[in-house]
Design an enzyme around this catalytic site. Structure first.
Site, PDB file in Angstrom:
ATOM      1  N   ARG A 133       0.841  -1.211   0.000  1.00 51.71           N
ATOM      2  CA  ARG A 133       0.000   0.000   0.000  1.00 51.71           C
ATOM      3  C   ARG A 133       0.872   1.255   0.000  1.00 51.71           C
ATOM      4  NH1 ARG A 133      -3.609  -0.853   5.205  1.00 51.71           N
ATOM      5  NH2 ARG A 133      -1.533  -1.419   5.953  1.00 51.71           N
ATOM      6  N   SER A 184      -7.340   2.647   5.890  1.00 47.01           N
ATOM      7  CA  SER A 184      -6.917   1.323   5.414  1.00 47.01           C
ATOM      8  C   SER A 184      -6.417   1.382   3.979  1.00 47.01           C
ATOM      9  CB  SER A 184      -8.060   0.312   5.562  1.00 47.01           C
ATOM     10  OG  SER A 184      -9.203   0.752   4.882  1.00 47.01           O
ATOM     11  N   GLU A 221     -20.519   1.010  -1.022  1.00 46.45           N
ATOM     12  CA  GLU A 221     -19.639   0.577  -2.116  1.00 46.45           C
ATOM     13  C   GLU A 221     -20.294   0.628  -3.488  1.00 46.45           C
ATOM     14  OE1 GLU A 221     -19.990  -1.135   0.765  1.00 46.45           O
ATOM     15  OE2 GLU A 221     -18.066  -0.539   1.643  1.00 46.45           O
ATOM     16  N   PHE A 263     -15.057  -6.039  -0.208  1.00 48.86           N
ATOM     17  CA  PHE A 263     -16.276  -5.226  -0.381  1.00 48.86           C
ATOM     18  C   PHE A 263     -16.324  -4.586  -1.774  1.00 48.86           C
ATOM     19  CE2 PHE A 263     -15.040  -4.565   4.228  1.00 48.86           C
ATOM     20  CZ  PHE A 263     -15.736  -5.670   4.668  1.00 48.86           C
ATOM     21  N   ARG A 307      -1.877  -6.029   2.122  1.00 51.70           N
ATOM     22  CA  ARG A 307      -1.249  -5.251   3.180  1.00 51.70           C
ATOM     23  C   ARG A 307      -0.216  -6.119   3.906  1.00 51.70           C
ATOM     24  NH1 ARG A 307      -5.936  -3.216   6.373  1.00 51.70           N
ATOM     25  NH2 ARG A 307      -4.596  -2.720   8.084  1.00 51.70           N
TER      26      ARG A 307
END
Lengths: 269, 323
Positions: free
Chosen positions: B14, B41, B62, B87, B171
């Site tokens: 990330r 996040s 979303e 999601f 991540r």
């Protein structure tokens, strides 16, 4: 263009739509007839558009979220010069670019692909937000069906439009009171809409969505919040035996019915 | 090629993503970030502090997020739509299909914390179906970089590519495998190690495990080819066919279900073009139990030692078939 002229064009679009449904043996004629007056007002008076430059960045955006009435949009786009008028005869034919739901990569004037319900309003929020970010002056319009408002994604978009302060966005709910199989009232009755939209922070105007003198000022109204037009319409408007009946959601007239409908629509041309 | 065993420095990809996004954002004012409350996040805090107006946070919504992304692109902007992969893909799959892929909207979908990065949070938060869901969609390249260098290169490529992209990031810390200055090419696998006994193919967080497995195999005199195949669609047909013809067996591993992911995409090519024995490692079509991503990858046979064992078994199967 004035309301009287717009009325005449709307009747011509209705007649061409009816013919195409009859010839193709399919279509969503009830919802097309309810929406055609508003489509006419948009394309022949309100929208700042250039048929020979369908991607001009300054164009106003219109998203037909109730994509199943694509035929009404095709006939309107053809009459306005976006596509050839005789192409309407290819509706639903093999390899025609005029399929049952509009395709933005094939049909000039279509902004985004719709068909599954609850998609157009979020995309329209993005269009209006983009104009806010870039300083573009275009206005974004989106039309949903009243039954379509049962999709939760619309309410996500309604909340975000208010949060973003999108005074450059107009939502038109084609409130013809019927969905595919029954009335809205007997299915999942979201009506009355105005209080719900107001509670979300929108300006709301209620109009007769089949009366040009009410449609035009509502579409041209500007304020400082997102604007919802609750357009009270008649499913099957303009054809006596189709009006306000759930049966004509996607029924196709037989030869006798077709003759009557053509006669009724031709009378006032 | 770097020695991944003796250089264990791990990177959260990330960081590479946002570093490139912020650099490109400074050059190109059309770049906007869209998120579903996932500022933290998705590590978009830096982007937000530089250009608060260019971070479009739709809240926890979303479907709206993806639709708004399509609308922003229609309005001439270049949106990077960021959210937890589970999601972003699962909740908004129809928006990805209709508004992004079918409409061919120039939107970059950035799936954060993909695979089993949220291992302990349970299967609702695992994103081990996303390759299968997205790679069937026309117009939508699907890319899972293996390290911070490839992540940076893929973000740079995505920004210049005119069309939708799904970039699947993790991540979970991974070592750098590709050389500094690596350029990402869509649909091109990277040869990380050559060999002729078998080909090991992976992407994302599993590629470095394949390299470690290859090192274990080399200790036993087995020279495995290792391909990093970040692009799941369009799959690198030439590299797969060459692997089948030149090494005779293909072992794949992915942080995904064994149904419909990288291994399946490779198997589709192998069956049609160059049939050889294959084995697909991943989560075998079940909801995974609780545990960290590293634990779960080990649990499902993707520790370097288990991969090496699977490779030896596959080579044996190949040899018995030939004899």
């Amino acid at each position: 263009m004035q309301p009287n002229d717009l009325d005449r064009i709307a009747r011509q679009i209705r007649l061409r739509d009816l013919q195409a449904v009859f010839e193709a043996g399919a279509g969503h004629i009830g919802g097309e007839m309810s929406a055609i007056d508003i489509l006419t007002a948009l394309y022949f008076r309100v929208l700042r558009i250039w048929p020979d430059q369908p991607r001009n960045p300054d164009r106003d955006r219109f998203v037909l979220s109730k994509g199943h009435v694509a035929l009404a949009l095709y006939v309107t786009l053809a009459k306005r010069g976006f596509i050839p008028e005789d192409e309407v005869a290819t509706f639903l034919k093999p390899h025609s670019r005029l399929n049952g739901h509009p395709n933005c990569n094939k049909v000039p004037g279509v902004e985004t692909n719709t068909g599954p319900l609850g998609h157009g309003l979020p995309v329209a929020v993005g269009m209006a937000k983009a104009a806010k970010l870039t300083g573009a002056k275009y206005h974004t319009y989106v039309m949903t069906g009243d039954g379509e408002m049962q999709e939760g994604s619309n309410w996500e978009a309604i909340a975000s439009a208010a949060q973003f302060g999108l005074d450059n966005l107009t939502l038109i709910i084609d409130h013809n009171r019927f969905q595919q199989g029954a009335s809205l009232k007997d299915t999942n009755n979201l009506a009355p809409f105005p209080a719900k939209l107001s509670a979300f922070g929108w300006d709301v105007t209620e109009i007769n969505g089949n009366a040009m003198d009410e449609i035009v000022p509502a579409l041209e109204k500007r304020g400082n919040r997102p604007h919802c037009i609750v357009a009270h319409t008649n499913k099957g408007h303009g054809i006596s035996f189709m009006q306000d009946t759930v049966d004509w959601h996607h029924k196709v007239p037989n030869a006798d019915q077709y003759k009557i409908a053509v006669a009724e629509l031709s009378e006032t041309l | 090629m770097k020695d991944v065993i003796s250089s264990p420095k791990l990177h959260d990809c990330r960081d590479a993503f946002v570093s490139v996004l912020e650099r490109l954002g400074a050059e190109n004012p059309k770049i906007v970030a869209v998120c579903n409350d996932s500022v933290g996040s998705s590590k978009l805090g830096g982007f937000k502090s530089k250009w608060p107006e260019r971070l479009v946070n739709v809240g926890i919504a979303e479907q709206n997020m993806v639709g708004v992304g399509a609308g922003l692109a229609n309005g001439g902007l270049l949106p990077f739509v960021c959210g937890a992969a589970c999601f972003l893909t699962g909740r908004s799959l129809e928006q990805i299909k209709a508004d992004i892929a079918y409409s061919n909207a120039n939107v970059k979908l950035i799936g954060i914390s993909s695979g089993m990065a949220y291992g302990e949070l349970g299967p609702t938060h695992h994103s081990i179906e996303d390759f299968a869901w997205t790679r069937v969609l026309p117009n939508l390249p699907v890319v899972a970089p293996c390290d911070s260098i490839e992540t940076a290169a893929a973000v740079e490529w995505a920004a210049s590519y005119d069309g939708p992209v799904f970039l699947r990031l993790s991540r979970v810390g991974v070592p750098d495998l590709l050389p500094a200055g690596h350029k990402f090419e869509l649909g091109k696998a990277n040869l990380l190690r050559d060999g002729d006994a078998i080909t090991l193919i992976a992407n994302g967080t599993v590629t470095h495990r394949m390299m470690k497995a290859a090192a274990l195999l080399a200790e036993q005199g087995i020279e495995a080819r290792v391909l990093n195949m970040a692009t799941v669609r369009p799959i690198d047909v030439d590299a797969v066919v060459a692997a089948a013809r030149e090494t005779g067996a293909i072992l794949t591993a992915e942080e995904h279900s064994t149904f419909g992911g990288l291994g399946s995409a490779i198997a589709e090519v192998v069956v049609a073009e160059a049939p050889v024995p294959m084995k697909i490692l991943g989560v075998p079509g079940i909801f995974a139990p609780t545990g960290s991503a590293e634990f779960l990858l080990d649990e499902f046979g993707m520790s370097p030692a288990a991969i090496a064992e699977a490779a030896i078994a596959l080579i044996a199967r190949t040899s018995s078939r030939i004899s």
